[in-house]
Design a protein around this motif. Structure first.
Motif, PDB file in Angstrom:
ATOM      1  N   LEU A   4       0.827  -1.204   0.000  1.00  0.00           N
ATOM      2  CA  LEU A   4       0.000   0.000   0.000  1.00  0.00           C
ATOM      3  C   LEU A   4       0.865   1.259   0.000  1.00  0.00           C
ATOM      4  N   ALA A   5       1.974   1.203   0.739  1.00  0.00           N
ATOM      5  CA  ALA A   5       2.853   2.366   0.808  1.00  0.00           C
ATOM      6  C   ALA A   5       3.451   2.658  -0.565  1.00  0.00           C
ATOM      7  N   VAL A   6       3.883   1.598  -1.255  1.00  0.00           N
ATOM      8  CA  VAL A   6       4.471   1.809  -2.579  1.00  0.00           C
ATOM      9  C   VAL A   6       3.415   2.336  -3.547  1.00  0.00           C
ATOM     10  N   VAL A   7       2.199   1.787  -3.425  1.00  0.00           N
ATOM     11  CA  VAL A   7       1.120   2.301  -4.277  1.00  0.00           C
ATOM     12  C   VAL A   7       0.891   3.777  -3.974  1.00  0.00           C
ATOM     13  N   SER A   8       0.885   4.133  -2.679  1.00  0.00           N
ATOM     14  CA  SER A   8       0.709   5.541  -2.309  1.00  0.00           C
ATOM     15  C   SER A   8       1.769   6.410  -2.954  1.00  0.00           C
ATOM     16  N   ILE A   9       3.013   5.941  -2.922  1.00  0.00           N
ATOM     17  CA  ILE A   9       4.110   6.739  -3.469  1.00  0.00           C
ATOM     18  C   ILE A   9       3.850   7.039  -4.941  1.00  0.00           C
ATOM     19  N   LEU A  10       3.556   5.992  -5.703  1.00  0.00           N
ATOM     20  CA  LEU A  10       3.415   6.180  -7.151  1.00  0.00           C
ATOM     21  C   LEU A  10       2.108   6.878  -7.494  1.00  0.00           C
ATOM     22  N   TYR A  11       1.036   6.447  -6.845  1.00  0.00           N
ATOM     23  CA  TYR A  11      -0.276   6.987  -7.145  1.00  0.00           C
ATOM     24  C   TYR A  11      -0.328   8.482  -6.802  1.00  0.00           C
ATOM     25  N   GLY A  12       0.186   8.816  -5.615  1.00  0.00           N
ATOM     26  CA  GLY A  12       0.203  10.229  -5.209  1.00  0.00           C
ATOM     27  C   GLY A  12       0.992  11.072  -6.194  1.00  0.00           C
ATOM     28  N   ALA A  13       2.148  10.542  -6.606  1.00  0.00           N
ATOM     29  CA  ALA A  13       3.000  11.312  -7.523  1.00  0.00           C
ATOM     30  C   ALA A  13       2.325  11.471  -8.876  1.00  0.00           C
ATOM     31  N   LEU A  14       1.709  10.392  -9.383  1.00  0.00           N
ATOM     32  CA  LEU A  14       1.056  10.484 -10.696  1.00  0.00           C
ATOM     33  C   LEU A  14      -0.108  11.470 -10.660  1.00  0.00           C
TER      34      LEU A  14
END
Lengths: 518, 564
Positions: free
Chosen positions: A291-301
């Motif tokens: 979830l943290a990695v998804v947050s990183i990428l999703y937030g940035a995109l």
């Protein structure tokens, strides 16, 4: 002075300030801004005193402890104390508040003198500061919970009463998200107490650490706490309240909301979830890391795609919180120390970014990126500050955010190389959203309607200057700050009962094997 | 013929109830003998003195009961133990505060009650009574009778006394509900509805009492509890009787599915009565419910668990969901009180000693916020046509849309109301939070953590409609602020609206209902200050019980043991 109740004083002083502002006689209301600033600066001095009284060599243990019974019938105590992480976060918050006060100087219709609206707003800021200090210092789970929920009320009014056009929607969304998470945590808090020794001080954290629990009970309790913290942090997929709140709130409120309040979520994961539920934390770590990695990428995109600057900054924070959570749940002392330091740096960096966007919005009357262009030539100083702060958001070496992000990635790589590699993509995306934003707002031809925009004044320099200075100092000399956060990180890993993995071992390959035995 | 042996009566422990009931009787005599002009003052003084006396009597009994655990009175029909005293003190205190709200009058001397409740609405006789300036002062004895019944209700350990107490508390309430000065038809409808449903439920309950007597051969709780221990083949009687009895109690606390009367009655009754009824009836009925569930039916816990769980969950969910769509502040508070009944039930179901303390504390916290909230509702009025002294004050502005912008125009009232709403919502540092925490802890401790989970989720949903009112008061422009009006027109809007209307002083009250249909802007009247005092005390209680609940919690916990 060793027995001076530093932390209680740090809670009481801003409360006095808020009361003073509300009770200010009609004749003295013209001085509301000065009074608020005075209390905020006095608070900084008090915090310096607390830092002096804190023994850095022993940063892993909680110091400046005070314990007194509050509601013995329910097992609740007034217990405060800080380790290095708590103290660093209190220091960061206390530094931000006077800058927020200063940034609000001409907000809420205060062109000539302070309006009544501004006086109420500043009083809420000081009230919130008291609660912030308390939440970072609480050593009693009930006390922590009470403050965790009580904090919602001033923020709710700061967004709902003083924000932009859609403020009501944003305030209610914020409140309901947080309450839903918080109330589920309440059941966890009660159940945890009943698992513990009970009695009139049964909510003290030290009485609840290391309990023998049924593994299933522990998992449920962990989830009830983690949900509240994940909403607060905010993590994907429960982050959707943040962009709305940040977009509608005044810049100063967003600064405190994202820069400080959201840290309560990650701080809670670090200081409550991990030590209280070590087995369940290990159980949940793989999912949390994903979830943290998804947050990183999703937030940035999503940040790249935003049209509104405040929303953009909010989404960058979703990405950054992903890094913090990743570091915490990688369970290495390096990554946890990095996350702790990241919390401080993110407060400085994002706070400064919100304040600068606030300056721009106040000048233009709009937060839309499309309404700006070519400002570099019109307001060179503002542009320069924006660039530096923006670069800190993408973790440029030399700025403090680089140190923490590096530590998180290196520490995570030692245990979960794949997660670390994917997370690194977030850094690349960060460069895209920051530099593209800068390009659209500050470069290109000067738009005629912006040609006579004023550059930052002396007050505004004082607002952002200290933050930039701090980022540079902590970037080049991170040692003292890391001394504060490293021992607690090692302590956390020890409590988790997992073998620490040193990043130096990553050149050989045991990291992969140790990671797989979880 | 053994003859009748009179039971030995320990008069001392019954003093709190006796003071109130005797004062009520004296109040009836006051109606007969004291000149009209002075009745209100005399009645008010008598009522306040009686309730204060009851509080003092409870205080005097306290140390004794705390030491001995309590006594049987009237051969075991009543028990004066710790929970009884706590409940009686709570009821007396809340009734005292309600009396202040009852007695308050707006400028012009109008109180909340019809000058002559017997007059047909809109008739000449009504108009005559209004012109002559008649005052309804019977409300004070009625309030005292109801309070006396309520104080008796949780003390009974005998089904017959329970029924008598129920009727003593209910009948005056039916009457009081029908006495509204404004919107009289609504008020009378409420009264009728309450009476019919109440009478129906009383009959059910009486039938249940009969069945229980048939089962156990006794009306005493302790005898019935003893009888449940040994199977005798009549368990059908027991279960049906217990369910019917519980139905009566659920009706009084307003638990789903016996809650249908609450919104209508709460809305129609005069607001001071609503506040009194919402707070005190609930305290009394939960007291009785505690005693029945803990004292009489523990042997039946297995069979009743399902019923209690279903009722508690339904009550929390239905109360919350229905409140979400209300547009009238009194109806909204009514549904919120239904939801609160569900929260208290979770504490009752816990069947833990801590559950008793939790329920008692919750009732105090809820009661204080309720009396205060309805007190404020009674002060928020529609602004009518002005005369030279400023705009006239009309009936209550209960439609939510009229509350828009109240935080701007009357910050103090709005902030205080917000405090009560936060307490209802269970936000930390208010009394409501400590209460909720206590009942949910008891529920989790009793193994009912699923119930606590439903409770917190309902609380989160409930927060939505409490917050909606806060949003309305603070973040929404009032309707006439949004009307595109030139500067200066806004403030004079009310008087400009109806230049051809008669001066407010001679407008008959029923005619005003037509005017109230239009969106008159809301204002806050200070009244004579009595309500303000009551609201201030409630606000103080809400904050003190939220920040430093220890003394009260300890005091309750030290005596919270039910005698059999």
């Amino acid at each position: 002075m060793s027995n001076f109740p530093w932390l209680t004083a740090l809670v009481v002083l801003p409360l006095l300030g808020a009361a003073a502002l509300w009770l200010l006689p009609a004749g003295a209301r013209a001085r509301a801004r000065t009074v608020a600033l005075g209390f905020a600066l006095a608070q900084v001095l008090l915090a310096v005193g607390a830092f002096a009284a804190f023994d850095t060599a022993d940063a892993a243990t909680h110091q400046l402890l005070e314990t007194a019974p509050w509601i013995p019938a329910l097992g609740v105590s007034w217990a405060v104390g800080v380790d290095g992480v708590g103290l660093a976060l209190i220091g960061m918050s206390v530094v931000l508040v006077p800058l927020v006060v200063l940034a609000a100087w001409r907000e809420q219709g205060s062109t000539d003198g302070p309006t009544d609206r501004l006086r109420h707003y500043l009083a809420l800021v000081l009230l919130l500061e008291a609660l912030i200090v308390l939440v970072f210092a609480a050593r009693d789970v009930f006390l922590f919970y009470v403050v965790f929920e009580a904090m919602l009320i001033p923020v709710y009014f700061m967004i709902g009463a003083f924000g932009g056009a859609q403020r009501r929607y944003a305030a209610v969304k914020f409140l309901l998200y947080s309450l839903a998470g918080g109330l589920v945590m309440l059941v966890g808090v009660i159940a945890l107490y009943l698992q513990g020794p009970g009695g009139s001080d049964g909510f003290l954290v030290e009485n609840l650490v290391g309990l023998e629990m049924d593994p299933n009970v522990e998992k449920w309790l962990f989830l009830s706490f983690f949900l509240a913290f994940a909403i607060k942090a905010p993590m994907f997929p429960v982050h959707t309240w943040l962009p709305d709140a940040a977009q509608q709130a005044p810049a100063g409120t967003s600064t405190l909301l994202v820069g400080v309040l959201d840290k309560v979520g990650t701080f809670g994961m670090l200081t409550l979830c991990l030590p209280l539920f070590p087995a369940a934390s290990r159980w949940a770590a793989p999912v949390v890391i994903v979830l943290a990695v998804v947050s990183i990428l999703y937030g940035a995109l999503l940040a790249i795609g935003q049209k509104d600057m405040m929303r953009l900054v909010a989404y960058t924070s979703v990405s950054h919180f992903g890094f913090i959570v990743l570091g915490i749940f990688a369970f290495t002392s390096t990554s946890i120390a990095g996350s702790s330091f990241y919390m401080v740096n993110h407060g400085l960096s994002t706070g400064a970014l919100f304040l600068l966007v606030g300056f721009l919005a106040a000048r233009r009357g709009s937060q839309q990126i499309a309404d700006f262009g070519g400002l570099q030539k019109v307001v060179p100083v503002l542009a320069g500050l924006f660039l530096v702060v923006g670069l800190s958001a993408l973790s440029l070496p030399g700025l403090s955010t680089f140190v923490s992000e590096f530590l998180v990635i290196v520490g995570t790589f030692a245990r979960h190389p794949a997660a670390a590699i994917v997370a690194t993509l977030g850094v690349v995306l960060a460069a895209v959203y920051v530099l593209w934003l800068y390009q659209r707002v500050f470069t290109g031809p000067v738009r005629p309607e912006l040609a006579d925009m004023a550059d930052v004044g002396a007050r505004e320099r004082w607002v952002v200057g200290p933050l930039v200075a701090l980022m540079l100092v902590l970037g080049f000399v991170p040692g003292p700050a890391l001394d504060l956060v490293r021992p607690p990180a090692q302590e956390s890993v020890a409590q988790l009962d997992v073998a620490d993995v040193e990043p130096t071992t990553t050149t050989t390959t045991p990291a992969g094997t140790e990671g797989s035995d979880q | 013929m053994s003859g009748f042996t009179a039971p030995e009566i320990a008069w001392g422990p019954t003093v709190p109830v006796l003071v109130v009931l005797l004062a009520a009787v004296v109040g009836v005599l006051v109606e007969a003998f004291v000149p009209v002009a002075r009745r209100r003052v005399v009645q008010l003084a008598l009522t306040l003195a009686a309730l204060a006396g009851a509080l003092l009597a409870v205080a005097a009994l306290w140390s004794d009961v705390a030491r001995t655990g309590g006594t049987d009175v009237l051969g075991g029909s009543l028990v004066v133990d710790g929970p009884t005293l706590v409940l009686q003190a709570t009821i007396a205190l809340l009734a005292l505060l309600s009396t202040l709200v009852f007695a308050d009058r707006v400028a012009g001397g109008e109180d909340a009650f019809a000058p002559s409740a017997a007059a047909v609405p809109g008739s000449d006789y009504e108009e005559l009574a209004r012109r002559k300036g008649l005052r309804q002062t019977e409300v004070y004895p009625l309030l005292l009778f109801a309070t006396g019944g309520m104080m008796l209700f949780p003390a009974t350990t005998d089904l017959l006394t329970l029924f008598v107490a129920l009727e003593v508390l209910s009948l005056p309430l039916y009457l009081l509900s029908g006495m509204g000065r404004r919107r009289r038809l609504l008020s009378q409808e409420a009264s009728m509805k309450y009476f019919l449903l109440g009478a129906f439920v009383s009959a059910l309950m009486l039938f249940g009492i009969g069945l229980l007597y048939g089962y156990a051969g006794s009306l005493r709780y302790s005898d019935i509890a003893a009888a449940t221990a040994t199977p005798n083949g009549l368990e059908g009687l027991l279960v049906v009787g217990a369910l019917l009895l519980l139905a009566g109690l659920f009706f009084k606390v307003g638990a789903v599915p016996f809650h249908m009367w609450t919104p209508d009655v709460y809305q129609g009754a005069p607001t001071p009565v609503t506040g009194f009824m919402a707070a005190c009836t609930k305290v009394a009925a939960f007291g009785a419910l505690l005693r029945v569930v803990y004292g009489m039916l523990p042997g039946l816990a297995w069979d009743l668990d399902v019923v209690l769980w279903v009722v508690a969950v339904l009550t929390m969910v239905v109360g919350t969901v229905a409140a979400l769509v209300q547009t009238d502040v009194k109806r909204l508070l009514a549904y919120s009180s239904v939801a609160h009944a569900g929260f208290v039930l979770t504490g009752v179901i816990a069947l833990q000693d801590s559950g008793i303390t939790a329920v008692l504390f919750y009732l105090l916290a809820y009661g204080a916020a309720t009396v205060g909230a309805f007190g404020i509702v009674s002060l928020v009025r529609e602004q009518g046509v002005g005369d030279d002294d400023g705009p006239a004050v009309l009936g209550e502005a209960t439609r939510l849309s009229q509350w828009a912008g109240l935080g701007r125009s009357h910050p103090l009232a709005a902030v205080t109301f917000t405090l009560f709403l936060l307490s209802f919502a269970g936000i930390p540092l208010t009394a409501g939070f400590v209460g909720k925490f206590a009942v949910f802890s008891a529920a989790v401790e009793g193994g009912a953590w699923q119930l606590a989970l439903v409770g917190v989720l309902a609380s989160a949903a409930a927060a939505f409609f409490y917050v909606r009112i806060i949003v309305l008061m603070f973040f929404t422009e009032s309707p006439d602020e949004t009307v595109p009006a030139g500067p200066g027109e806004v403030t004079s809007l009310a008087s400009a609206e109806a230049p051809d209307a008669a001066p407010a002083g001679s407008t008959p009250a029923p005619v005003l209902t037509a005017q109230a249909e239009r969106s008159a802007r809301a204002t806050v009247t200070g009244g004579e200050g009595l309500t303000v005092v009551a609201v201030a005390v409630c606000a103080l209680l809400t904050v003190v019980l939220g920040v430093a609940p220890s003394p009260v919690l300890d005091a309750i916990a030290s005596v919270a043991v039910l005698l059999p």
